[in-house]
Design a protein around this motif. Structure first.
Motif, PDB file in Angstrom:
ATOM      1  N   LEU A   1     -11.177  -8.179   6.529  1.00 15.97           N
ATOM      2  CA  LEU A   1      -9.816  -8.598   6.396  1.00 15.97           C
ATOM      3  C   LEU A   1      -9.738  -9.983   6.455  1.00 15.97           C
ATOM      4  O   LEU A   1      -8.880 -10.688   6.905  1.00 15.97           O
ATOM      5  CB  LEU A   1      -9.185  -8.167   7.964  1.00 15.97           C
ATOM      6  CG  LEU A   1      -8.467  -6.786   7.903  1.00 15.97           C
ATOM      7  CD1 LEU A   1      -8.479  -6.595   9.544  1.00 15.97           C
ATOM      8  CD2 LEU A   1      -7.755  -6.209   6.944  1.00 15.97           C
TER       9      LEU A   1
ATOM     10  N   VAL B   1      -0.143  -3.819   6.627  1.00 18.30           N
ATOM     11  CA  VAL B   1      -1.026  -2.737   6.375  1.00 18.30           C
ATOM     12  C   VAL B   1      -0.082  -1.337   6.918  1.00 18.30           C
ATOM     13  O   VAL B   1       0.230  -1.276   7.737  1.00 18.30           O
ATOM     14  CB  VAL B   1      -2.285  -2.839   7.799  1.00 18.30           C
ATOM     15  CG1 VAL B   1      -3.087  -1.576   7.804  1.00 18.30           C
ATOM     16  CG2 VAL B   1      -2.968  -3.982   7.475  1.00 18.30           C
TER      17      VAL B   1
ATOM     18  N   SER C   1     -10.998  -2.770   2.458  1.00 17.74           N
ATOM     19  CA  SER C   1     -10.953  -4.171   2.195  1.00 17.74           C
ATOM     20  C   SER C   1      -9.562  -4.519   1.909  1.00 17.74           C
ATOM     21  O   SER C   1      -9.067  -4.063   0.924  1.00 17.74           O
ATOM     22  CB  SER C   1     -11.970  -4.645   1.139  1.00 17.74           C
ATOM     23  OG  SER C   1     -11.721  -5.842   0.748  1.00 17.74           O
ATOM     24  N   LEU C   2      -9.075  -5.485   2.802  1.00 19.80           N
ATOM     25  CA  LEU C   2      -7.816  -5.907   2.345  1.00 19.80           C
ATOM     26  C   LEU C   2      -7.820  -7.519   2.742  1.00 19.80           C
ATOM     27  O   LEU C   2      -7.097  -8.347   2.848  1.00 19.80           O
ATOM     28  CB  LEU C   2      -6.839  -5.678   3.401  1.00 19.80           C
ATOM     29  CG  LEU C   2      -6.060  -4.179   3.424  1.00 19.80           C
ATOM     30  CD1 LEU C   2      -5.546  -3.680   4.654  1.00 19.80           C
ATOM     31  CD2 LEU C   2      -5.489  -4.303   2.130  1.00 19.80           C
TER      32      LEU C   2
ATOM     33  N   ASN D   1      -5.232 -11.283   1.109  1.00 20.12           N
ATOM     34  CA  ASN D   1      -3.933 -10.746   0.935  1.00 20.12           C
ATOM     35  C   ASN D   1      -3.072 -11.811   1.676  1.00 20.12           C
ATOM     36  O   ASN D   1      -3.248 -12.877   1.992  1.00 20.12           O
ATOM     37  CB  ASN D   1      -3.710  -9.483   1.279  1.00 20.12           C
ATOM     38  CG  ASN D   1      -4.103  -8.438   0.164  1.00 20.12           C
ATOM     39  OD1 ASN D   1      -3.431  -8.249  -0.652  1.00 20.12           O
ATOM     40  ND2 ASN D   1      -5.435  -7.816   0.337  1.00 20.12           N
TER      41      ASN D   1
ATOM     42  N   ASN E   1      -6.712 -14.042   5.462  1.00 17.92           N
ATOM     43  CA  ASN E   1      -5.335 -13.616   5.610  1.00 17.92           C
ATOM     44  C   ASN E   1      -4.704 -14.463   6.572  1.00 17.92           C
ATOM     45  O   ASN E   1      -5.180 -15.817   6.597  1.00 17.92           O
ATOM     46  CB  ASN E   1      -5.171 -12.310   6.070  1.00 17.92           C
ATOM     47  CG  ASN E   1      -5.460 -11.267   4.903  1.00 17.92           C
ATOM     48  OD1 ASN E   1      -4.492 -10.942   4.179  1.00 17.92           O
ATOM     49  ND2 ASN E   1      -6.612 -10.479   4.758  1.00 17.92           N
TER      50      ASN E   1
ATOM     51  N   ILE F   1       0.837  -1.359  -0.016  1.00 16.91           N
ATOM     52  CA  ILE F   1       0.083   0.105   0.138  1.00 16.91           C
ATOM     53  C   ILE F   1       0.970   1.107   0.021  1.00 16.91           C
ATOM     54  O   ILE F   1       1.785   1.285   1.064  1.00 16.91           O
ATOM     55  CB  ILE F   1      -1.021  -0.178   1.316  1.00 16.91           C
ATOM     56  CG1 ILE F   1      -1.543  -1.153   1.498  1.00 16.91           C
ATOM     57  CG2 ILE F   1      -1.883   0.954   1.306  1.00 16.91           C
ATOM     58  CD1 ILE F   1      -2.482  -1.455   2.611  1.00 16.91           C
TER      59      ILE F   1
ATOM     60  N   LEU G   1      -8.854  -3.178  -1.823  1.00 21.59           N
ATOM     61  CA  LEU G   1      -7.454  -3.777  -2.260  1.00 21.59           C
ATOM     62  C   LEU G   1      -7.632  -5.214  -1.957  1.00 21.59           C
ATOM     63  O   LEU G   1      -6.520  -5.823  -1.902  1.00 21.59           O
ATOM     64  CB  LEU G   1      -6.502  -3.142  -1.359  1.00 21.59           C
ATOM     65  CG  LEU G   1      -6.142  -1.515  -1.668  1.00 21.59           C
ATOM     66  CD1 LEU G   1      -5.090  -1.135  -0.692  1.00 21.59           C
ATOM     67  CD2 LEU G   1      -5.384  -1.453  -3.198  1.00 21.59           C
TER      68      LEU G   1
ATOM     69  N   ILE H   1      -0.661  -8.242  -0.626  1.00 23.74           N
ATOM     70  CA  ILE H   1      -0.054  -7.070   0.257  1.00 23.74           C
ATOM     71  C   ILE H   1       0.173  -8.217   1.712  1.00 23.74           C
ATOM     72  O   ILE H   1      -0.662  -8.841   2.034  1.00 23.74           O
ATOM     73  CB  ILE H   1      -1.264  -6.272   0.460  1.00 23.74           C
ATOM     74  CG1 ILE H   1      -1.580  -5.376  -0.669  1.00 23.74           C
ATOM     75  CG2 ILE H   1      -0.826  -5.339   1.539  1.00 23.74           C
ATOM     76  CD1 ILE H   1      -2.685  -4.410  -0.723  1.00 23.74           C
TER      77      ILE H   1
END
Length: 316
Positions: free
Chosen positions: A212, A176, A189-190, A193, A215, A154, A168, A173
């Protein structure tokens, strides 16, 4: 009266040779046709404010850079084509929305030439973008969608202090980061990742929705500053415990998604951890955890959470 709108949605046209293009047109919808090239007459429309090329077969739209509508166009959509490059948009001063999702675009650098000081929404999801670059001058953006790309970090968005939504998900990624200045973010939104930690999310103090899932997160953290949070999705991670103060500041939380983690039991410690959100939670997902096999699963949670309306996929 001269025509101002042309709607050819689902006309399945291979080209526009059979269509009259009035010079007075301000809005054109060409969704779901079979266009492979840009009709030169479209480039001559000076008053065009909106044009939609969604679901066509366009591979090269570089000619759009010479459009006569640069001082008028507000909404441009190339979603779901075969583009490998975004055309230069130098001189397009009024653009407010640009949609280029579902193509084969590898970088965002052509957007460095975009002159608009009004762009609010940018969508480049489901492409092959590897880095966030060329966007730092787009300080009026309120929504940025770069999900389903190949982005690893990011970066380059710290000047976008007006952002309300940042999408995203489905990238690469690992951390954070780069969010310290984005204090107006309401949704981020992650999902999907490679995050092992939530640390860094605490900078987004205005967040209302945080996604999240999918992950490698094992601990809830960074939530103490997110006092307005209403939706928290940390499903499909590695969380084995909700500590007694993890949700202490999140007294407005309504939806909590914890399914497919490693939470062992609905016991006194779990009850205490939910105490701050006891009177705000209306939806909780816990299926896919060992605790969901408890014979008293539903009864215990309904007793803990008096305002609960949904448990997993079931409405109560």
């Amino acid at each position: 009266m001269p025509a101002t709108e042309l709607d050819l949605t689902n006309a399945h046209l291979p080209d526009l040779s059979s269509v009259e293009i009035e010079p007075t047109l301000t809005a054109i919808d060409l969704t779901a046709n079979r266009l492979r090239t840009l009709d030169p007459r479209l480039l001559e429309l000076q008053g065009l404010k909106s044009i939609n090329f969604r679901q066509n077969l366009l591979a090269n739209v570089s000619a759009w850079s010479g459009s006569s509508c640069k001082g008028a166009l507000e909404d441009l959509e190339f979603r779901d084509n075969h583009l490998s490059n975004i055309p230069s948009l130098k001189g397009f001063t009024e653009l407010r929305r640009l949609e280029c999702s579902y193509n084969q675009i590898r970088n965002l650098l052509p957007l460095a030439d975009l002159d608009s000081t009004r762009l609010e929404e940018l969508y480049v999801a489901s492409n092959k973008v590897t880095a966030i670059a060329g966007l730092s001058h787009l300080t009026t953006l309120t929504l940025l969608e770069l999900g389903s790309n190949r982005i690893r970090a990011i970066e380059g968005i710290d000047s976008m202090t007006n952002l309300n939504e940042l999408w995203l998900g489905r990238n690469r990624i690992t951390k954070v980061d780069g969010l310290a200045t984005l204090t107006n973010l309401r949704r981020i939104s992650l999902q999907s990742n490679r995050l092992a930690s939530m640390a860094g999310i605490e900078a987004c103090t205005a967040l209302e929705e945080l996604y999240l899932s999918h992950n490698g997160i094992s601990v809830l953290e960074g939530l103490s500053a997110l006092t307005g949070l209403k939706i928290l999705d940390v499903s499909s991670n590695r969380i084995a415990e909700i500590r007694h103060d993890d949700l202490a500041a999140n007294t407005q939380l309504e939806d909590l998604w914890l399914n497919d983690n490693k939470l062992p039991a609905i016991d006194a410690a779990f009850d205490k951890a939910l105490d701050p959100v006891r009177h705000s939670l209306t939806c909780i997902y816990l299926e896919g955890n060992p605790c969901s096999h408890d014979p008293q699963y539903k009864r215990k949670l309904c007793n803990m959470l008096p305002k609960l309306k949904q448990l997993d996929a079931n409405f109560l």
